[in-house]
Design a protein around this motif. Structure first.
Motif, PDB file in Angstrom:
ATOM      1  N   THR A  75       0.750  -1.194  -0.045  1.00  0.00           N
ATOM      2  CA  THR A  75      -0.166  -0.076  -0.053  1.00  0.00           C
ATOM      3  C   THR A  75       0.876   1.145  -0.007  1.00  0.00           C
ATOM      4  O   THR A  75       0.647   2.342  -0.849  1.00  0.00           O
ATOM      5  CB  THR A  75      -0.913  -0.011   1.407  1.00  0.00           C
ATOM      6  N   SER A  78       2.102   1.852  -3.345  1.00  0.00           N
ATOM      7  CA  SER A  78       1.103   2.393  -4.471  1.00  0.00           C
ATOM      8  C   SER A  78       0.749   3.951  -3.984  1.00  0.00           C
ATOM      9  O   SER A  78       0.379   4.644  -5.038  1.00  0.00           O
ATOM     10  CB  SER A  78      -0.047   1.637  -4.564  1.00  0.00           C
ATOM     11  N   GLU A  79       0.644   4.336  -2.723  1.00  0.00           N
ATOM     12  CA  GLU A  79       0.104   5.560  -2.471  1.00  0.00           C
ATOM     13  C   GLU A  79       1.220   6.642  -1.981  1.00  0.00           C
ATOM     14  O   GLU A  79       1.042   7.548  -2.300  1.00  0.00           O
ATOM     15  CB  GLU A  79      -0.686   5.241  -1.444  1.00  0.00           C
ATOM     16  N   SER A 101      -5.736 -16.193  -2.335  1.00  0.00           N
ATOM     17  CA  SER A 101      -6.908 -15.154  -2.149  1.00  0.00           C
ATOM     18  C   SER A 101      -6.958 -14.941  -0.752  1.00  0.00           C
ATOM     19  O   SER A 101      -7.671 -13.696  -0.410  1.00  0.00           O
ATOM     20  CB  SER A 101      -7.783 -15.269  -3.019  1.00  0.00           C
ATOM     21  N   SER A 105      -5.930 -10.117  -0.685  1.00  0.00           N
ATOM     22  CA  SER A 105      -7.274  -9.903  -1.329  1.00  0.00           C
ATOM     23  C   SER A 105      -6.968  -9.361  -2.571  1.00  0.00           C
ATOM     24  O   SER A 105      -5.991  -9.133  -3.224  1.00  0.00           O
ATOM     25  CB  SER A 105      -7.944  -8.748  -0.382  1.00  0.00           C
ATOM     26  N   ASP A 106      -8.357  -9.576  -3.297  1.00  0.00           N
ATOM     27  CA  ASP A 106      -8.317  -9.193  -4.919  1.00  0.00           C
ATOM     28  C   ASP A 106      -7.709  -7.684  -5.175  1.00  0.00           C
ATOM     29  O   ASP A 106      -7.170  -7.383  -5.882  1.00  0.00           O
ATOM     30  CB  ASP A 106      -9.693  -9.262  -5.453  1.00  0.00           C
ATOM     31  N   ALA A 107      -8.168  -6.793  -4.225  1.00  0.00           N
ATOM     32  CA  ALA A 107      -7.773  -5.400  -4.415  1.00  0.00           C
ATOM     33  C   ALA A 107      -6.452  -5.122  -4.161  1.00  0.00           C
ATOM     34  O   ALA A 107      -5.646  -4.463  -4.997  1.00  0.00           O
ATOM     35  CB  ALA A 107      -8.576  -4.620  -3.290  1.00  0.00           C
ATOM     36  N   HIS A 108      -5.734  -5.888  -3.093  1.00  0.00           N
ATOM     37  CA  HIS A 108      -4.337  -5.973  -2.935  1.00  0.00           C
ATOM     38  C   HIS A 108      -3.743  -6.549  -4.187  1.00  0.00           C
ATOM     39  O   HIS A 108      -2.494  -6.285  -4.597  1.00  0.00           O
ATOM     40  CB  HIS A 108      -3.934  -6.596  -1.783  1.00  0.00           C
ATOM     41  N   LYS A 110      -4.475  -6.593  -7.144  1.00  0.00           N
ATOM     42  CA  LYS A 110      -4.356  -5.595  -8.514  1.00  0.00           C
ATOM     43  C   LYS A 110      -3.244  -4.785  -8.258  1.00  0.00           C
ATOM     44  O   LYS A 110      -2.275  -4.717  -9.221  1.00  0.00           O
ATOM     45  CB  LYS A 110      -5.693  -4.952  -8.542  1.00  0.00           C
ATOM     46  N   VAL A 111      -2.970  -4.162  -6.977  1.00  0.00           N
ATOM     47  CA  VAL A 111      -1.971  -3.431  -6.846  1.00  0.00           C
ATOM     48  C   VAL A 111      -0.561  -4.058  -6.830  1.00  0.00           C
ATOM     49  O   VAL A 111       0.324  -3.631  -7.409  1.00  0.00           O
ATOM     50  CB  VAL A 111      -1.935  -2.894  -5.356  1.00  0.00           C
TER      51      VAL A 111
END
Length: 166
Positions: A75, A78-79, A101, A105-108, A110-111
């Motif tokens: 995170t 990315s941020e 998974s 998670s799916d959101a992580h 993608k990052v």
């Protein structure tokens, strides 16, 4: 003075230890000694259980701590790129668990795919090899079963990784 062999076998062989000595042929002094020995055995068993439970909790917290730190690392990448600093241990954890998974998670994920575009060296080569192997194994399992199994989800993620890195 000796402890009744029957009491010793009860105390060491059974899961549930007797709470007190209730044999009529023991003198009050023998009962007191036997009760103390049983109490000592019970305390040892309880201590052993607590120690085993503590180990399990420590392992779980260690795992969740590594997961939390790795996801925070991702995170931050990315941020807050200016504050981000490369950490090999976090990258290794992410590469080892990126197909799971429940851990990523799916959101992580993608990052993580964006992060993988910049990966270099042996880590890149190894990641591609593992992903290709997972894709090959996943294709065989798709033909065998019709539903979306955990293994198929891993294979799908591996396909995405291969597309990004190839």
């Amino acid at each position: 003075m000796t402890l009744n062999p029957h009491l010793i076998s009860l105390a060491t062989s059974s899961e549930e230890l007797p709470t007190s000595v209730e044999e009529e042929n023991l003198s009050p002094e023998e009962r007191r000694v036997a009760d103390r020995k049983l109490k000592k055995i019970r305390r040892k068993e309880e201590k052993k259980k607590r120690r085993e439970e503590g180990k399990n909790e420590a392992e779980q917290s260690k795992t969740s701590s590594a997961q939390t730190q790795a996801l925070e690392y991702l995170t931050c990448w990315s941020e807050k790129r200016e504050q981000w600093k490369f950490q090999k241990t976090r990258q290794v954890w992410l590469l080892q668990h990126m197909y799971d998974s429940t851990k990523v998670s799916d959101a992580h994920f993608k990052v993580l795919l964006s992060y993988l575009e910049g990966i270099q060296g042996v880590a890149r080569e190894t990641t591609v090899q593992k992903a290709e192997a997972l894709v090959r194994c996943g294709e065989g399992s798709e033909e065998a079963e019709g539903g979306a199994t955990d293994y198929q989800k891993k294979a799908h993620r591996a396909r995405e990784v291969v597309q990004i890195l190839s």
